[in-house]
Design a protein around this motif. Structure first.
Motif, PDB file in Angstrom:
ATOM      1  N   ASP A 103       0.811  -1.220   0.000  1.00 40.89           N
ATOM      2  CA  ASP A 103       0.000   0.000   0.000  1.00 40.89           C
ATOM      3  C   ASP A 103       0.844   1.269   0.000  1.00 40.89           C
ATOM      4  OD1 ASP A 103      -2.338  -1.436  -0.015  1.00 40.89           O
ATOM      5  OD2 ASP A 103      -2.541  -1.453   2.172  1.00 40.89           O
ATOM      6  N   GLY A 104       2.093   1.161   0.397  1.00 35.51           N
ATOM      7  CA  GLY A 104       2.941   2.340   0.493  1.00 35.51           C
ATOM      8  C   GLY A 104       3.749   2.599  -0.760  1.00 35.51           C
ATOM      9  N   PRO A 105       4.699   3.530  -0.695  1.00 39.42           N
ATOM     10  CA  PRO A 105       5.535   3.870  -1.849  1.00 39.42           C
ATOM     11  C   PRO A 105       6.356   2.672  -2.325  1.00 39.42           C
ATOM     12  CG  PRO A 105       5.739   5.530  -0.124  1.00 39.42           C
ATOM     13  CD  PRO A 105       4.998   4.385   0.480  1.00 39.42           C
ATOM     14  N   THR A 106       6.458   2.534  -3.642  1.00 41.33           N
ATOM     15  CA  THR A 106       7.157   1.401  -4.241  1.00 41.33           C
ATOM     16  C   THR A 106       8.128   1.885  -5.305  1.00 41.33           C
ATOM     17  OG1 THR A 106       5.280  -0.083  -3.864  1.00 41.33           O
ATOM     18  CG2 THR A 106       6.880  -0.766  -5.518  1.00 41.33           C
ATOM     19  N   VAL A 107       9.319   1.299  -5.308  1.00 42.26           N
ATOM     20  CA  VAL A 107      10.311   1.491  -6.366  1.00 42.26           C
ATOM     21  C   VAL A 107      10.625   0.119  -6.939  1.00 42.26           C
ATOM     22  CG1 VAL A 107      12.724   2.091  -6.839  1.00 42.26           C
ATOM     23  CG2 VAL A 107      11.325   3.597  -5.414  1.00 42.26           C
ATOM     24  N   ILE A 108      10.712   0.003  -8.256  1.00 43.60           N
ATOM     25  CA  ILE A 108      11.118  -1.261  -8.864  1.00 43.60           C
ATOM     26  C   ILE A 108      12.369  -1.035  -9.714  1.00 43.60           C
ATOM     27  CG2 ILE A 108       8.738  -2.108  -8.940  1.00 43.60           C
ATOM     28  CD1 ILE A 108       8.881  -1.747 -12.023  1.00 43.60           C
ATOM     29  N   THR A 109      13.098  -2.105  -9.932  1.00 43.48           N
ATOM     30  CA  THR A 109      14.210  -2.071 -10.880  1.00 43.48           C
ATOM     31  C   THR A 109      13.811  -2.884 -12.107  1.00 43.48           C
ATOM     32  OG1 THR A 109      15.838  -1.927  -9.095  1.00 43.48           O
ATOM     33  CG2 THR A 109      16.643  -2.554 -11.271  1.00 43.48           C
ATOM     34  N   LEU A 110      13.862  -2.241 -13.245  1.00 40.50           N
ATOM     35  CA  LEU A 110      13.566  -2.897 -14.521  1.00 40.50           C
ATOM     36  C   LEU A 110      14.901  -3.094 -15.234  1.00 40.50           C
ATOM     37  CD1 LEU A 110      11.255  -3.835 -16.415  1.00 40.50           C
ATOM     38  CD2 LEU A 110      11.305  -1.559 -17.428  1.00 40.50           C
ATOM     39  N   HIS A 111      15.391  -4.325 -15.210  1.00 41.85           N
ATOM     40  CA  HIS A 111      16.730  -4.587 -15.739  1.00 41.85           C
ATOM     41  C   HIS A 111      16.761  -4.642 -17.260  1.00 41.85           C
ATOM     42  CE1 HIS A 111      18.465  -5.361 -11.780  1.00 41.85           C
ATOM     43  NE2 HIS A 111      17.353  -6.008 -11.490  1.00 41.85           N
ATOM     44  N   ASP A 112      15.705  -5.139 -17.875  1.00 42.60           N
ATOM     45  CA  ASP A 112      15.678  -5.241 -19.334  1.00 42.60           C
ATOM     46  C   ASP A 112      14.267  -5.585 -19.782  1.00 42.60           C
ATOM     47  OD1 ASP A 112      15.314  -8.185 -19.363  1.00 42.60           O
ATOM     48  OD2 ASP A 112      17.392  -8.242 -18.664  1.00 42.60           O
ATOM     49  N   LEU A 113      14.085  -5.667 -21.081  1.00 40.56           N
ATOM     50  CA  LEU A 113      12.807  -6.053 -21.684  1.00 40.56           C
ATOM     51  C   LEU A 113      13.015  -7.278 -22.580  1.00 40.56           C
ATOM     52  CD1 LEU A 113      11.370  -2.524 -22.601  1.00 40.56           C
ATOM     53  CD2 LEU A 113      10.733  -3.975 -20.673  1.00 40.56           C
ATOM     54  N   THR A 114      13.786  -8.225 -22.073  1.00 41.54           N
ATOM     55  CA  THR A 114      14.089  -9.432 -22.832  1.00 41.54           C
ATOM     56  C   THR A 114      12.827 -10.158 -23.278  1.00 41.54           C
ATOM     57  OG1 THR A 114      16.179  -9.721 -21.641  1.00 41.54           O
ATOM     58  CG2 THR A 114      15.275 -11.658 -22.761  1.00 41.54           C
ATOM     59  N   VAL A 134       4.353  -7.653 -15.307  1.00 44.33           N
ATOM     60  CA  VAL A 134       5.312  -6.557 -15.433  1.00 44.33           C
ATOM     61  C   VAL A 134       4.626  -5.210 -15.629  1.00 44.33           C
ATOM     62  CG1 VAL A 134       5.673  -6.799 -17.932  1.00 44.33           C
ATOM     63  CG2 VAL A 134       7.472  -5.836 -16.500  1.00 44.33           C
ATOM     64  N   ALA A 135       3.565  -5.171 -16.431  1.00 43.31           N
ATOM     65  CA  ALA A 135       2.870  -3.901 -16.638  1.00 43.31           C
ATOM     66  C   ALA A 135       2.260  -3.395 -15.330  1.00 43.31           C
ATOM     67  CB  ALA A 135       1.785  -4.065 -17.699  1.00 43.31           C
ATOM     68  N   HIS A 136       1.729  -4.320 -14.521  1.00 45.65           N
ATOM     69  CA  HIS A 136       1.175  -3.933 -13.225  1.00 45.65           C
ATOM     70  C   HIS A 136       2.274  -3.398 -12.317  1.00 45.65           C
ATOM     71  CE1 HIS A 136      -1.210  -3.972  -9.570  1.00 45.65           C
ATOM     72  NE2 HIS A 136      -0.271  -4.720  -8.995  1.00 45.65           N
ATOM     73  N   GLY A 137       3.447  -4.020 -12.346  1.00 48.29           N
ATOM     74  CA  GLY A 137       4.553  -3.558 -11.522  1.00 48.29           C
ATOM     75  C   GLY A 137       4.999  -2.163 -11.901  1.00 48.29           C
ATOM     76  N   VAL A 138       5.089  -1.894 -13.191  1.00 47.21           N
ATOM     77  CA  VAL A 138       5.466  -0.559 -13.664  1.00 47.21           C
ATOM     78  C   VAL A 138       4.426   0.468 -13.229  1.00 47.21           C
ATOM     79  CG1 VAL A 138       5.718   0.832 -15.752  1.00 47.21           C
ATOM     80  CG2 VAL A 138       6.872  -1.385 -15.580  1.00 47.21           C
ATOM     81  N   GLU A 139       3.166   0.085 -13.301  1.00 49.17           N
ATOM     82  CA  GLU A 139       2.096   0.998 -12.891  1.00 49.17           C
ATOM     83  C   GLU A 139       2.138   1.248 -11.389  1.00 49.17           C
ATOM     84  OE1 GLU A 139      -2.804   1.190 -12.967  1.00 49.17           O
ATOM     85  OE2 GLU A 139      -1.732  -0.394 -14.023  1.00 49.17           O
ATOM     86  N   GLN A 140       2.469   0.237 -10.602  1.00 49.51           N
ATOM     87  CA  GLN A 140       2.490   0.349  -9.148  1.00 49.51           C
ATOM     88  C   GLN A 140       3.611   1.255  -8.650  1.00 49.51           C
ATOM     89  OE1 GLN A 140       2.485  -3.456  -7.164  1.00 49.51           O
ATOM     90  NE2 GLN A 140       3.439  -2.661  -5.305  1.00 49.51           N
ATOM     91  N   ALA A 141       4.738   1.288  -9.371  1.00 47.70           N
ATOM     92  CA  ALA A 141       5.935   1.970  -8.884  1.00 47.70           C
ATOM     93  C   ALA A 141       5.850   3.482  -9.065  1.00 47.70           C
ATOM     94  CB  ALA A 141       7.159   1.434  -9.610  1.00 47.70           C
ATOM     95  N   GLN A 142       6.278   4.203  -8.043  1.00 45.07           N
ATOM     96  CA  GLN A 142       6.404   5.649  -8.163  1.00 45.07           C
ATOM     97  C   GLN A 142       7.618   6.029  -9.008  1.00 45.07           C
ATOM     98  OE1 GLN A 142       5.296   4.313  -5.075  1.00 45.07           O
ATOM     99  NE2 GLN A 142       3.303   4.971  -5.849  1.00 45.07           N
ATOM    100  N   LEU A 143       8.707   5.275  -8.860  1.00 42.48           N
ATOM    101  CA  LEU A 143       9.898   5.461  -9.686  1.00 42.48           C
ATOM    102  C   LEU A 143      10.387   4.109 -10.174  1.00 42.48           C
ATOM    103  CD1 LEU A 143      12.139   8.175  -7.942  1.00 42.48           C
ATOM    104  CD2 LEU A 143      10.836   8.397 -10.060  1.00 42.48           C
ATOM    105  N   ILE A 144      10.998   4.099 -11.354  1.00 36.96           N
ATOM    106  CA  ILE A 144      11.516   2.882 -11.962  1.00 36.96           C
ATOM    107  C   ILE A 144      13.021   3.055 -12.157  1.00 36.96           C
ATOM    108  CG2 ILE A 144      11.410   1.350 -13.964  1.00 36.96           C
ATOM    109  CD1 ILE A 144       8.545   2.695 -14.410  1.00 36.96           C
ATOM    110  N   LEU A 145      13.789   2.222 -11.488  1.00 33.06           N
ATOM    111  CA  LEU A 145      15.232   2.226 -11.646  1.00 33.06           C
ATOM    112  C   LEU A 145      15.619   1.364 -12.844  1.00 33.06           C
ATOM    113  CD1 LEU A 145      16.198   1.643  -7.914  1.00 33.06           C
ATOM    114  CD2 LEU A 145      16.644   3.739  -9.186  1.00 33.06           C
ATOM    115  N   THR A 146      16.598   1.802 -13.614  1.00 39.43           N
ATOM    116  CA  THR A 146      17.151   0.975 -14.691  1.00 39.43           C
ATOM    117  C   THR A 146      18.666   0.960 -14.561  1.00 39.43           C
ATOM    118  OG1 THR A 146      17.339   2.774 -16.307  1.00 39.43           O
ATOM    119  CG2 THR A 146      15.243   1.563 -16.241  1.00 39.43           C
ATOM    120  N   ASP A 147      19.276  -0.094 -15.106  1.00 42.64           N
ATOM    121  CA  ASP A 147      20.727  -0.237 -15.032  1.00 42.64           C
ATOM    122  C   ASP A 147      21.444   0.623 -16.067  1.00 42.64           C
ATOM    123  OD1 ASP A 147      20.023  -2.220 -13.222  1.00 42.64           O
ATOM    124  OD2 ASP A 147      20.311  -3.845 -14.657  1.00 42.64           O
TER     125      ASP A 147
END
Length: 376
Positions: A103-114, A134-147
């Motif tokens: 329910d709180g703030p979420t950050v995800i790391t998206l390493h690639d789109l293999t 994956v689409a739900h995870g991207v929507e859930q995250a306030q910020l998306i980290l990438t490598d």
């Protein structure tokens, strides 16, 4: 800030994402305002678990045959996470493709789109889960980290998101990857019957995306005397659809000039990498390409594909090839054998390039993302 980091992947042998989680967790522990709690699927801990070896699985072989076993495990993990997560942390960081509900703030790391470019490199059941979550995870995250910036740009276009939703936090290189003398690695060299500077190395899971067949074909085209003097060593676990390589790999192994070493513990791999003539990394697609960075930090030249994020990592130090160009790879290998000045220049350029990356930098960028989300 109290941060929940999903570290369940550390229960498996540490390949790319596992190394990322382990190294990031260690570096984040040195950030003064970060209090890290690691969720390992069945509970919580403050310390990293020991590295697992191949064959370990939270799901027994019998359980994996039961319909719905994955979903049942996921349900249990969610319950375990809920027992502590929402009540005791300020932010949840999911370092893989799909986060748990929070329910709180979420950050995800998206390493690639293999899964978009090479769906055939994923087992069907896993691909279905990725596509669903994956689409739900991207929507859930306030910020998306990438490598890498490459993945940030690619994901921004694909998901139709603004650039400010992405933070690039380049990966780092562990301290064990550094130049070593032949005397320092004498034991591992003798164990594999090779001499320092007289073998090529491939590192990566054995799966079609890694394009190992190109390395096998190019090495097979070297003169017999050079194949004997400079064998090709392959380090990595068996991956999805390894059987596509079976015939080609069997022929190469039978020649006596190619050796399949399987999965190696971290220190053994670091020692073996530091003694190689060059790393061959002809992958079709990478979100970063950690072995490229690790080789350069070890003082080893790199031959890699001019594709996806690899040029972003290798910079001007890379010897670039197209991922279908057998002749180009063979010539790059020959030049690193015959031209000592070129080999030395690549070594020096690689060390300089690797110096631009560190896990401390990755942790700083990650912690800054946390602060932005929590503060916002």
């Amino acid at each position: 800030m109290r941060i929940a980091l999903n570290a369940r992947i550390l229960q498996a042998p540490r390949t790319g994402i596992g190394q990322y989680v382990a190294e990031l967790a260690c570096a984040l522990s040195r950030e003064p305002d970060i209090e890290l709690s690691l969720f390992h699927g069945w509970g919580w801990s403050e310390a990293l678990p020991p590295a697992a070896m191949p064959g370990y699985s939270r799901l027994s072989p019998l359980l994996r045959q039961i319909p719905g076993a994955y979903q049942a495990r996921r349900w249990i993990e969610q319950k375990r996470f809920d027992q502590r997560g929402a009540r005791s942390v300020d932010l949840y960081h999911e370092p893989s493709l799909w986060p748990l509900a929070f329910d709180g703030p979420t950050v995800i790391t998206l390493h690639d789109l293999t899964h978009l470019h090479y769906p055939e490199t994923q087992p069907p059941a896993r691909l279905r889960e990725i596509e669903r979550r994956v689409a739900h995870g991207v929507e859930q995250a306030q910020l998306i980290l990438t490598d890498s910036q490459f993945i940030a740009n690619e994901a921004r276009v694909y998901f139709g998101l603004p650039a400010e939703r992405f933070v690039v936090a380049p990966l780092g290189v562990a301290a064990r990857f550094h130049p070593r003398s032949a005397q320092d690695i004498d034991g591992v060299l003798k164990a594999h019957a090779v001499e320092a500077g007289e073998y090529f190395l491939c590192v990566g899971t054995l799966e079609p995306r890694k394009n190992l067949s190109l390395a096998l074909q190019a090495h097979a085209q070297l003169p017999e005397s050079l194949r004997q003097r400079y064998p090709l060593l392959i380090v990595g676990m068996a991956g999805w659809q390894r059987e596509q390589l079976s015939d080609e790999l069997s022929i190469a192994l039978a020649s006596g000039h190619v050796c399949l070493l399987g999965y190696l513990p971290d220190e053994q791999l670091a020692q073996l990498l530091s003694g190689a003539r060059a790393l061959i990394f002809p992958s079709l697609y990478e979100g970063f390409g950690l072995p490229v960075l690790e080789a350069m930090a070890s003082g080893v030249p790199v031959i890699t594909s001019r594709r996806s994020a690899m040029p972003e990592v290798a910079g001007e130090a890379g010897n670039y090839i197209e991922p279908w160009d057998v002749d180009g790879l063979r010539e790059a290998m020959l030049r690193l054998i015959d031209d000592s000045r070129h080999w030395q220049a690549c070594r020096e350029a690689g060390l300089l390039q690797a110096g631009m990356f560190s896990w401390e930098r990755c942790a700083r960028e990650t912690a800054s993302a946390y602060r932005k989300v929590v503060g916002g």
